[in-house]
Scaffold this active site. Structure first.
Site, PDB file in Angstrom:
ATOM      1  N   CYS A  16      -0.129  10.151  25.077  1.00 46.56           N
ATOM      2  CA  CYS A  16       0.461   8.678  25.724  1.00 46.56           C
ATOM      3  C   CYS A  16       0.058   8.892  27.461  1.00 46.56           C
ATOM      4  CB  CYS A  16       1.536   8.255  25.617  1.00 46.56           C
ATOM      5  SG  CYS A  16       3.327   8.800  25.899  1.00 46.56           S
ATOM      6  N   ASN A  19       4.080  11.275  28.434  1.00 43.35           N
ATOM      7  CA  ASN A  19       4.347  12.164  27.660  1.00 43.35           C
ATOM      8  C   ASN A  19       6.332  11.978  27.992  1.00 43.35           C
ATOM      9  OD1 ASN A  19       5.302  15.540  26.481  1.00 43.35           O
ATOM     10  ND2 ASN A  19       5.041  13.439  25.044  1.00 43.35           N
ATOM     11  N   CYS A  21       7.680   8.866  27.368  1.00 43.56           N
ATOM     12  CA  CYS A  21       8.048   7.054  27.035  1.00 43.56           C
ATOM     13  C   CYS A  21       7.443   7.164  25.327  1.00 43.56           C
ATOM     14  CB  CYS A  21       7.430   5.955  27.240  1.00 43.56           C
ATOM     15  SG  CYS A  21       8.753   6.371  29.561  1.00 43.56           S
ATOM     16  N   ARG A  22       6.297   6.869  25.109  1.00 44.52           N
ATOM     17  CA  ARG A  22       5.736   6.024  24.015  1.00 44.52           C
ATOM     18  C   ARG A  22       5.573   7.581  23.133  1.00 44.52           C
ATOM     19  NH1 ARG A  22       0.967   2.789  26.373  1.00 44.52           N
ATOM     20  NH2 ARG A  22       1.341   4.395  27.881  1.00 44.52           N
ATOM     21  N   SER A  23       5.146   8.564  23.705  1.00 42.66           N
ATOM     22  CA  SER A  23       5.398   9.627  22.936  1.00 42.66           C
ATOM     23  C   SER A  23       5.495  10.406  21.833  1.00 42.66           C
ATOM     24  CB  SER A  23       3.560  10.333  23.119  1.00 42.66           C
ATOM     25  OG  SER A  23       3.702  11.574  24.505  1.00 42.66           O
TER      26      SER A  23
HETATM   27  P1  4NP Z   1       4.513   6.746  28.696  1.00 50.14           P
HETATM   28  O1  4NP Z   1       4.796   5.760  30.308  1.00 50.14           O
HETATM   29  O2  4NP Z   1       3.013   7.178  29.256  1.00 50.14           O
HETATM   30  O3  4NP Z   1       5.132   6.085  27.242  1.00 50.14           O
HETATM   31  O4  4NP Z   1       5.358   8.135  28.157  1.00 50.14           O
HETATM   32  C1  4NP Z   1       4.810   6.512  31.341  1.00 50.14           C
HETATM   33  C2  4NP Z   1       5.289   7.285  32.161  1.00 50.14           C
HETATM   34  C3  4NP Z   1       4.804   7.430  32.834  1.00 50.14           C
HETATM   35  C4  4NP Z   1       3.841   6.675  34.207  1.00 50.14           C
HETATM   36  C5  4NP Z   1       3.083   5.616  33.074  1.00 50.14           C
HETATM   37  C6  4NP Z   1       3.477   5.311  31.841  1.00 50.14           C
HETATM   38  N1  4NP Z   1       3.663   6.932  35.401  1.00 50.14           N
HETATM   39  O5  4NP Z   1       3.024   6.253  35.142  1.00 50.14           O
HETATM   40  O6  4NP Z   1       3.914   7.851  35.691  1.00 50.14           O
END
Ligand code: 4NP
Length: 162
Positions: A16, A19, A21-23
């Site tokens: 994702c 790294n 939240c989703r992954s």
């Molecule tokens: P992830 O979520 O891609 O599912 O881990 C996010 C985590 C951090 C950010 C965006 C999405 N950010 O903008 O910092």
């Protein structure tokens, strides 16, 4: 009948943006499938960005994982690397932005198979797992539902081919 000889040799990387939240949730859901089936695959997750490298998953992701029986507190975020395209047979993107970026950085010599997680869920093919980072805790529950469906669908696909 599960062909453990073939399925045990597969390796999967979930990717994702951050790294955190989703992954890591997709990794946890897929590890749960491996445990349920007694399979010993190589499973990991990474992010396209390095903003959160070294950090544990977002507390809201940890909470939803815990609620569903998974402890992801020990995971440390890392950025995807060129070596990942050699190390993993399957690289599974959580959304289109991730997919497009991965396709762009994938070395020509890599035979890693690139896909979207929801491609493995009937009726959700081509869809993204929505980014819950700027949302509330309810969004993380929805993320879990999506990644669990994707993980189960991906495992089914592996076992069909094994
Ligand atoms: P992830 O979520 O891609 O599912 O881990 C996010 C985590 C951090 C950010 C965006 C999405 N950010 O903008 O910092």
């Amino acid at each position: 009948m599960v062909d453990r000889g073939v399925a045990d040799k597969l390796s999967v990387l979930f990717v994702c943006l951050g790294n955190i939240c989703r992954s890591p949730l997709a990794e946890a859901a897929f590890r749960a499938e491996c445990t349920r089936l007694g399979l010993d695959m190589e499973v990991d997750s990474a992010g396209l960005g390095d903003w959160h490298a070294g950090s544990p998953p977002d507390p809201r992701a940890q909470a939803v994982a815990r609620k569903h029986g998974a402890d992801i507190g020990g995971h440390k975020a890392r950025q995807v690397t060129k070596q990942d395209f050699r190390r993993f047979d399957h690289i599974v993107a959580l959304d289109h932005q991730n997919y497009i970026a991965l396709a762009r950085i994938k070395p020509a010599s890599s035979s890693a198979h690139l896909s979207l997680l929801l491609d493995y869920v009937e009726g959700r093919e081509g869809q993204a797992v929505a980014d819950p980072y700027y949302e509330d805790a309810g969004a993380f529950e929805k993320t879990w539902v999506d990644v669990e469906a994707g993980a189960k669908g991906l495992m089914r696909r592996f076992l069909d081919k094994a």
